[in-house]
Write an enzyme that holds these catalytic residues in place. Sequence first.
Site, PDB file in Angstrom:
ATOM      1  N   ALA A   1       8.976  -4.106  -5.172  1.00 42.51           N
ATOM      2  CA  ALA A   1       9.096  -3.440  -6.647  1.00 42.51           C
ATOM      3  C   ALA A   1      10.751  -2.912  -6.642  1.00 42.51           C
ATOM      4  CB  ALA A   1       8.065  -2.309  -6.942  1.00 42.51           C
TER       5      ALA A   1
ATOM      6  N   CYS B   1      -0.887  -1.447  -2.689  1.00 41.74           N
ATOM      7  CA  CYS B   1       0.360  -0.528  -3.272  1.00 41.74           C
ATOM      8  C   CYS B   1      -0.147   1.005  -2.945  1.00 41.74           C
ATOM      9  CB  CYS B   1       0.742  -0.764  -4.822  1.00 41.74           C
ATOM     10  SG  CYS B   1       2.149   0.686  -5.189  1.00 41.74           S
TER      11      CYS B   1
END
Length: 325
Positions: free
Chosen positions: A23, A105
């Site tokens: 990300a 995540c």
Amino acid sequence: MNRPPFRDIPWARPGAIGLAPLAGYSDPPMRLLCFEYGADFAVTEMVSAEGLVRGGEATRRLLDRLPGEGPVGVQLFGADPGALAEAARIAAETGPGFIDLNFGCPVRKVIRQGAGAALMRDVGLISRIAGAVVAAVPLPVTAKIRSGWSEAEEAFIEAGRALEEAGCSAVTLHPRYRTQQFGGTADWSHLARLRAALSIPVIASGDVTDLGSYRRIIGITGCEIVMIGRGAFGRPWIFGDIREGLAGGVEPLRPLRERAAAIVRLARMERAWKGERQAVVEMRKHYRWFLRGIPGARDYRARLAGAETLGEVEAVIGELAAETE
Ligand SMILES: Cc1cc2nc3c(=O)[nH]c(=O)nc-3n(C[C@H](O)[C@H](O)[C@H](O)COP(=O)(O)O)c2cc1C
């Protein structure tokens, strides 16, 4: 559904090395740079399934690719099997190489939605999500997991088995617990255990930064496919370097000129992709990595961080390259 056999896919063959989902980093320009330097595949930044289904423009843009990119997996996160299946259908229409599901995540914003690593505490839901996505798209579906929420809640074997049963083509394990975030060292013994427990390929992720660590992770885990994340920051050539090193050569040392050219190439591609303002701001996080180990790096970094246009950035980089010829 007519799904290509995973092991027949060129990028999924033993020895493949890919760019991990990152990300804030693995956007099309960064991916293209890594492909140019020998990455076999890459994964997008994580994409919100709910955002895609709602039709958010910024989310939709995360699916775009640049001409010249190799096989890219779209990574989706979410907690609702229906939304993930719908998002996978939307993503599949853009022609990616595969769909990857994020069960790793550790960021609070994602955990709060019950997504990412929070799902390592609910293997039943992992299984329903994977089943729904596999049924929804004719593409290989992979999933990326962590070792578990915490050491006391280790779940990678159970999750891996559930994913295999649900029809996933491969599972990537980043062998850290959620509680570790990105600290400490990745426990590669977990990869070896998962590989022994599954018949689908296990993709290794965690702490591969050069030829030596690549050789060690392969040796310890027996995994045949590896993803590199932070090791590619400022070193997009790591993929080709490892391959060259394996072929008997030594890992090439990249002269400063080449490093400077790579920064400029990335910055220009970012500008074309996102516009000058955003490119200038987003490039700042890259400088520290590209300048690592260079004398005077701190000063150059400060000047680059203060630059307001790409022209200024290029002038500083040009100076850097000339000074150290
Ligand atoms: C800045 C950053 C962003 C990341 N973003 C994602 C992501 O969007 N999806 C994901 O599955 N993993 C993400 N990761 C984890 C990496 O893909 C990888 O599994 C982890 O960093 C360990 O590998 P490495 O040591 O090669 O970096 C991220 C890691 C970092 C450092």
